[in-house]
Motif scaffolding. Structure first.
Motif, PDB file in Angstrom:
ATOM      1  N   LYS A   1      30.940  41.149  36.737  1.00 36.20           N
ATOM      2  CA  LYS A   1      30.888  40.018  35.815  1.00 36.20           C
ATOM      3  C   LYS A   1      29.808  40.282  34.777  1.00 36.20           C
ATOM      4  O   LYS A   1      28.651  40.503  35.114  1.00 36.20           O
ATOM      5  CB  LYS A   1      30.597  38.720  36.560  1.00 36.20           C
ATOM      6  CG  LYS A   1      30.772  37.475  35.716  1.00 36.20           C
ATOM      7  CD  LYS A   1      30.650  36.235  36.561  1.00 36.20           C
ATOM      8  CE  LYS A   1      31.789  35.300  36.270  1.00 36.20           C
ATOM      9  NZ  LYS A   1      31.706  34.093  37.084  1.00 36.20           N
ATOM     10  N   LEU A   2      30.200  40.292  33.513  1.00 38.84           N
ATOM     11  CA  LEU A   2      29.286  40.528  32.414  1.00 38.84           C
ATOM     12  C   LEU A   2      28.880  39.205  31.782  1.00 38.84           C
ATOM     13  O   LEU A   2      29.571  38.205  31.918  1.00 38.84           O
ATOM     14  CB  LEU A   2      29.967  41.408  31.348  1.00 38.84           C
ATOM     15  CG  LEU A   2      30.519  42.740  31.829  1.00 38.84           C
ATOM     16  CD1 LEU A   2      31.253  43.432  30.690  1.00 38.84           C
ATOM     17  CD2 LEU A   2      29.418  43.607  32.386  1.00 38.84           C
ATOM     18  N   SER A   3      27.788  39.224  31.058  1.00 38.20           N
ATOM     19  CA  SER A   3      27.389  38.037  30.324  1.00 38.20           C
ATOM     20  C   SER A   3      28.383  37.773  29.211  1.00 38.20           C
ATOM     21  O   SER A   3      28.765  38.684  28.483  1.00 38.20           O
ATOM     22  CB  SER A   3      25.993  38.238  29.729  1.00 38.20           C
ATOM     23  OG  SER A   3      25.660  37.139  28.909  1.00 38.20           O
TER      24      SER A   3
ATOM     25  N   PHE B   1      43.081  39.449  34.314  1.00 43.48           N
ATOM     26  CA  PHE B   1      41.649  39.414  34.015  1.00 43.48           C
ATOM     27  C   PHE B   1      41.417  39.432  32.510  1.00 43.48           C
ATOM     28  O   PHE B   1      40.584  38.695  31.996  1.00 43.48           O
ATOM     29  CB  PHE B   1      40.924  40.584  34.695  1.00 43.48           C
ATOM     30  CG  PHE B   1      40.355  40.225  36.033  1.00 43.48           C
ATOM     31  CD1 PHE B   1      39.032  39.865  36.168  1.00 43.48           C
ATOM     32  CD2 PHE B   1      41.159  40.232  37.159  1.00 43.48           C
ATOM     33  CE1 PHE B   1      38.505  39.515  37.405  1.00 43.48           C
ATOM     34  CE2 PHE B   1      40.652  39.888  38.402  1.00 43.48           C
ATOM     35  CZ  PHE B   1      39.320  39.532  38.520  1.00 43.48           C
ATOM     36  N   ARG B   2      42.152  40.283  31.789  1.00 45.04           N
ATOM     37  CA  ARG B   2      42.009  40.332  30.334  1.00 45.04           C
ATOM     38  C   ARG B   2      42.338  38.980  29.713  1.00 45.04           C
ATOM     39  O   ARG B   2      41.657  38.529  28.799  1.00 45.04           O
ATOM     40  CB  ARG B   2      42.916  41.408  29.742  1.00 45.04           C
ATOM     41  CG  ARG B   2      42.196  42.687  29.456  1.00 45.04           C
ATOM     42  CD  ARG B   2      43.076  43.679  28.721  1.00 45.04           C
ATOM     43  NE  ARG B   2      43.460  44.688  29.703  1.00 45.04           N
ATOM     44  CZ  ARG B   2      44.687  45.117  29.932  1.00 45.04           C
ATOM     45  NH1 ARG B   2      45.691  44.657  29.234  1.00 45.04           N
ATOM     46  NH2 ARG B   2      44.920  46.017  30.853  1.00 45.04           N
TER      47      ARG B   2
ATOM     48  N   PHE C   1      35.952  36.490  41.990  1.00 40.06           N
ATOM     49  CA  PHE C   1      35.282  36.894  40.756  1.00 40.06           C
ATOM     50  C   PHE C   1      34.621  35.697  40.079  1.00 40.06           C
ATOM     51  O   PHE C   1      33.493  35.782  39.610  1.00 40.06           O
ATOM     52  CB  PHE C   1      36.273  37.555  39.795  1.00 40.06           C
ATOM     53  CG  PHE C   1      35.662  37.889  38.471  1.00 40.06           C
ATOM     54  CD1 PHE C   1      34.885  39.030  38.322  1.00 40.06           C
ATOM     55  CD2 PHE C   1      35.841  37.066  37.375  1.00 40.06           C
ATOM     56  CE1 PHE C   1      34.295  39.339  37.101  1.00 40.06           C
ATOM     57  CE2 PHE C   1      35.265  37.370  36.160  1.00 40.06           C
ATOM     58  CZ  PHE C   1      34.488  38.506  36.023  1.00 40.06           C
ATOM     59  N   ASP C   2      35.320  34.580  40.034  1.00 38.32           N
ATOM     60  CA  ASP C   2      34.793  33.383  39.380  1.00 38.32           C
ATOM     61  C   ASP C   2      33.487  32.926  40.026  1.00 38.32           C
ATOM     62  O   ASP C   2      32.627  32.364  39.361  1.00 38.32           O
ATOM     63  CB  ASP C   2      35.849  32.273  39.422  1.00 38.32           C
ATOM     64  CG  ASP C   2      35.563  31.165  38.440  1.00 38.32           C
ATOM     65  OD1 ASP C   2      35.134  31.461  37.306  1.00 38.32           O
ATOM     66  OD2 ASP C   2      35.749  29.991  38.810  1.00 38.32           O
ATOM     67  N   GLY C   3      33.317  33.188  41.315  1.00 36.01           N
ATOM     68  CA  GLY C   3      32.104  32.793  42.030  1.00 36.01           C
ATOM     69  C   GLY C   3      30.927  33.743  41.848  1.00 36.01           C
ATOM     70  O   GLY C   3      29.818  33.436  42.287  1.00 36.01           O
TER      71      GLY C   3
ATOM     72  N   GLU D   1      36.283  39.594  27.460  1.00 36.31           N
ATOM     73  CA  GLU D   1      35.287  40.657  27.555  1.00 36.31           C
ATOM     74  C   GLU D   1      34.226  40.363  28.616  1.00 36.31           C
ATOM     75  O   GLU D   1      33.217  41.043  28.669  1.00 36.31           O
ATOM     76  CB  GLU D   1      34.607  40.857  26.194  1.00 36.31           C
ATOM     77  CG  GLU D   1      35.560  41.244  25.087  1.00 36.31           C
ATOM     78  CD  GLU D   1      36.226  42.585  25.340  1.00 36.31           C
ATOM     79  OE1 GLU D   1      35.542  43.520  25.813  1.00 36.31           O
ATOM     80  OE2 GLU D   1      37.436  42.698  25.069  1.00 36.31           O
ATOM     81  N   GLY D   2      34.447  39.385  29.454  1.00 40.49           N
ATOM     82  CA  GLY D   2      33.436  38.957  30.422  1.00 40.49           C
ATOM     83  C   GLY D   2      33.459  39.689  31.747  1.00 40.49           C
ATOM     84  O   GLY D   2      32.839  39.254  32.706  1.00 40.49           O
ATOM     85  N   TYR D   3      34.184  40.808  31.813  1.00 37.95           N
ATOM     86  CA  TYR D   3      34.259  41.541  33.078  1.00 37.95           C
ATOM     87  C   TYR D   3      34.274  43.043  32.808  1.00 37.95           C
ATOM     88  O   TYR D   3      34.546  43.501  31.704  1.00 37.95           O
ATOM     89  CB  TYR D   3      35.508  41.151  33.862  1.00 37.95           C
ATOM     90  CG  TYR D   3      36.779  41.728  33.288  1.00 37.95           C
ATOM     91  CD1 TYR D   3      37.327  42.892  33.827  1.00 37.95           C
ATOM     92  CD2 TYR D   3      37.406  41.157  32.197  1.00 37.95           C
ATOM     93  CE1 TYR D   3      38.473  43.448  33.289  1.00 37.95           C
ATOM     94  CE2 TYR D   3      38.539  41.700  31.649  1.00 37.95           C
ATOM     95  CZ  TYR D   3      39.079  42.847  32.200  1.00 37.95           C
ATOM     96  OH  TYR D   3      40.212  43.401  31.654  1.00 37.95           O
TER      97      TYR D   3
END
Length: 82
Positions: A72-74, A46-47, A22-24, A52-54
Motif C-alpha cells: 500500500k502506497l501513500s 486493483f488498478r 489490502f484495504d486494512g 496508483e495507491g498500490y
C-alpha cells in the motif's frame, strides 16, 4: 510481512478477501498473497479500485500456485511544505 494464503477459501470469496486484506493495510505495509489462480484479473481490479495507491510484485508465477506481494502506497500528494 504477513502471508495470506487464499487457496482454501471458496472461489467466489477469494478476490473480495484479498481486497479487504489490502484495504486494512496502513500506508507502507505489504502482504504476500498465495493463490491457486492466475491473479491478472485481480490486478485489473486493483488498478480500478486503488489507481496508483498500490505496488504489485509477482514473486512466483504458477500454475499450480502464484505468490504476489501487494504493498500500500501513500495516495496523498506531497504538499511541499517546510
Amino acid at each position: 510481512m504477513m502471508v495470506y494464503d487464499v487457496r482454501r477459501l471458496a472461489s467466489a470469496n477469494k478476490d473480495s478477501a484479498i481486497l479487504s486484506m489490502f484495504d486494512g493495510l496502513h500506508t507502507g505495509e505489504a502482504v504476500q498473497v498465495v493463490c491457486d489462480f492466475d491473479p491478472s484479473r485481480l490486478e485489473r481490479k486493483f488498478r480500478a479500485f486503488f489507481a496508483e495507491g498500490y505496488e504489485w510484485t509477482c514473486l512466483r508465477s504458477g500454475p499450480p500456485d502464484w505468490q504476489i506481494e501487494i504493498g500500500k502506497l501513500s495516495t496523498l500528494p506531497e504538499c511541499g511544505c517546510k
